[in-house]
Motif scaffolding. Structure first.
Motif, short mmCIF file in Angstrom:
data_model
loop_
_atom_site.label_atom_id
_atom_site.label_comp_id
_atom_site.label_asym_id
_atom_site.label_seq_id
_atom_site.Cartn_x
_atom_site.Cartn_y
_atom_site.Cartn_z
N ASP A 237 72.11 -2.39 86.87
CA ASP A 237 72.06 -3.74 87.42
C ASP A 237 71.34 -4.70 86.47
OD1 ASP A 237 69.35 -3.23 87.65
OD2 ASP A 237 69.38 -2.94 89.82
N ALA A 238 71.19 -5.94 86.91
CA ALA A 238 70.61 -6.98 86.06
C ALA A 238 69.15 -6.69 85.71
CB ALA A 238 70.71 -8.34 86.75
N ALA A 239 68.48 -5.90 86.55
CA ALA A 239 67.08 -5.57 86.27
C ALA A 239 66.94 -4.33 85.40
CB ALA A 239 66.33 -5.37 87.59
N GLY A 240 68.06 -3.75 84.98
CA GLY A 240 68.02 -2.57 84.14
C GLY A 240 67.91 -1.27 84.90
N VAL A 241 68.05 -1.31 86.22
CA VAL A 241 67.96 -0.11 87.05
C VAL A 241 69.34 0.53 87.16
CG1 VAL A 241 67.37 0.80 89.32
CG2 VAL A 241 66.04 -1.09 88.35
N ARG B 299 73.69 -7.34 97.38
CA ARG B 299 72.43 -7.66 96.71
C ARG B 299 71.50 -6.46 96.60
NH1 ARG B 299 70.64 -13.56 99.22
NH2 ARG B 299 72.17 -14.84 98.06
N ASN B 300 71.61 -5.54 97.58
CA ASN B 300 70.73 -4.36 97.52
C ASN B 300 71.35 -3.21 96.73
OD1 ASN B 300 72.73 -3.49 99.20
ND2 ASN B 300 71.43 -3.25 101.01
N GLY B 301 72.47 -3.47 96.06
CA GLY B 301 73.07 -2.47 95.18
C GLY B 301 74.01 -1.50 95.87
#
Length: 201
Positions: A104-108, A132-134
């Protein structure tokens, strides 16, 4: 000159009541008058109310659907995920569930389940929609979906109203006919002895 009134220029005698009033049918029953009045009311409701109900219902459904379209578009986005394992070949299924992963955009790194064609190999990229919660989810509704919902809802409301008016018309006619038959039976019970007595003389 006719003492009861001017001659009928149409060539046929004018209907008169028992009091000799023109234009009044002496055979017209109160139930006939009520039925004629009720039919006019139902026709007015059909002509005036049908487009109003269809438009109002369709517009309301369309606006509610557009609200869902905007909400889903804001809450979902598309990402490129990759299969974490080969998908088995199965000629009896068009799509199969398969595990995928993406960053994801946060690198997770996240994982989920998506549909893939049978025989697709590990590492193949797939475009999937996530919330939004993946969580893997379906694509957001489109404007076409909202328009279709509005048309279907409006058409269903119009059909339901027309069906309801038809049911009222048929139900009222059945009730009035039942009352008329009862009145005819009662009148015949009073008249039959008189007719029988005349023929027995």
């Amino acid at each position: 000159m006719d003492a009861q009134g001017p001659p009928n220029t149409s060539g046929s005698p004018s209907p008169r009541s028992e009091h000799g009033l023109p234009g009044v049918n002496p055979l017209r029953r109160p139930s006939d008058s009520f039925e004629s009045w009720f039919r006019r009311i139902l026709l007015t409701l059909l002509v005036v109310g049908l487009p109003v109900v269809a438009y109002t219902t369709g517009t309301t459904a369309y606006e509610a659907s557009m609200h869902a379209v905007r909400a889903q578009a804001a809450q979902r986005h598309e990402v490129v995920a990759r299969l974490t394992a080969d998908v088995e070949r199965n000629h009896n299924a068009a799509k199969q569930s398969a595990q995928v992963s993406w960053t994801d955009a946060a690198g997770v790194v996240r994982t989920g389940t998506a549909l893939a064609d049978p025989g697709t190999t590990k590492g193949t990229p797939l475009h999937v929609w996530v919330s939004r919660n993946g969580t893997v989810t379906g694509p957001p509704m489109s404007t076409l979906n909202a328009k279709s919902t509005g048309w279907v809802a409006g058409g269903a409301a119009a059909y339901g109203m027309a069906l309801g008016i038809y049911g009222l018309r048929v139900g009222t006619r059945l009730l009035l006919d039942r009352r008329r038959y009862a009145q005819w039976d009662a009148e015949w019970e009073r008249a039959e002895p008189l007719w029988s007595a005349r023929f027995r003389r």
